[in-house]
Write a protein that holds these residues in place. Structure first.
Motif: not given
Length: 252
Positions: A113-139
């Motif tokens: 579960w520690r590994s799962i948290a690392i994977i999910a957190g990293t992917t989520g941050l990447m998606l957030l960063g890409y969403g902000l730079t591409s002006s995607r809807d926050i939802a």
């Protein structure tokens, strides 16, 4: 071809083992089989199970090989029309890279579960960063992040669940299995402690010394420790023949 050349020049021991190469090929085939199902059913690209490939390769071999394989898979993923989006390639790279490096924090299956948290957190941050730079809807970003959490959970649990079969198929013993063998309540070690207590105490002391020595020169200290635990189990057959198990009196 690129990955094969990396193995040929830098990990020839992997390249020379047919079963090892076959397992890697099967993992990649499962990934692209899942990608085909995702594309045909119109599911979110965040469901791509890159962690299912990265985790076993990192655990069975090493993080660097897993990272190279993840990068190759991410590049190929980006050439598939349904997944030909910069954000998808970034998410696959981030999730796979996090999975490959998270095994450093996981030495027991219960720590998955520690590994799962690392994977999910990293992917989520990447998606957030890409969403902000591409002006995607926050939802949309939030929904994609939730999907990545579900994907990380399912992929990691499946990977660690199948790890025992992967070990059996490849003949590789992982640190997680070694830790299980080091459990003092295992039948053979428990029997050694009861029938040859002196030998058992001697094995524990030598295990501490050998692990420290191995770690100091960059060798596998855990493997040395577990090997020493079992190195004298044969003394149980005639425990009283060995001085560490003899009470005061005549040596038979």
């Amino acid at each position: 071809t690129l990955f094969g050349l990396v193995l040929f020049f830098f990990r020839v021991e992997i390249y020379a083992q047919f079963r090892w190469i076959l397992l890697m090929a099967l993992l990649v085939a499962v990934y692209f089989g899942a990608a085909t199902a995702i594309a045909r059913n119109g599911l979110a690209p965040e469901w791509l199970p890159i962690a299912f490939v990265a985790l076993p390769v990192a655990v069975l071999w090493d993080t660097r090989i897993s990272l190279v394989l993840v990068l190759v898979i991410a590049i190929i993923t980006g050439t598939v029309p349904y997944f030909a989006e910069y954000g998808t390639v970034l998410a696959v790279t981030a999730g796979g890279g996090a999975a490959a490096m998270s095994v450093r924090a996981v030495r027991r299956r219960s720590e998955t579960w520690r590994s799962i948290a690392i994977i999910a957190g990293t992917t989520g941050l990447m998606l957030l960063g890409y969403g902000l730079t591409s002006s995607r809807d926050i939802a949309d970003v939030a929904q994609a992040s939730l999907v990545s959490v579900g994907n990380a959970t399912v992929s990691a649990l499946l990977a660690m669940g199948f790890l025992w079969l992967f070990e059996l198929f490849t003949g590789i013993t992982t640190d997680q299995t070694l830790l299980e063998w080091a459990d003092p309540t295992r039948p053979l070690l428990k029997r050694l402690s009861l029938e040859a207590p002196g030998t058992y105490a001697h094995s524990i002391n030598v295990a501490n010394l050998s692990e420290a020595a191995a770690n100091s020169i960059g060798a596998n200290g855990l493997l040395c420790r577990v090997g020493v635990y079992y190195h004298a189990v044969g003394k149980m057959l005639k425990a009283h023949y060995f001085v560490e198990n003899q009470p005061a009196g005549r040596n038979p």
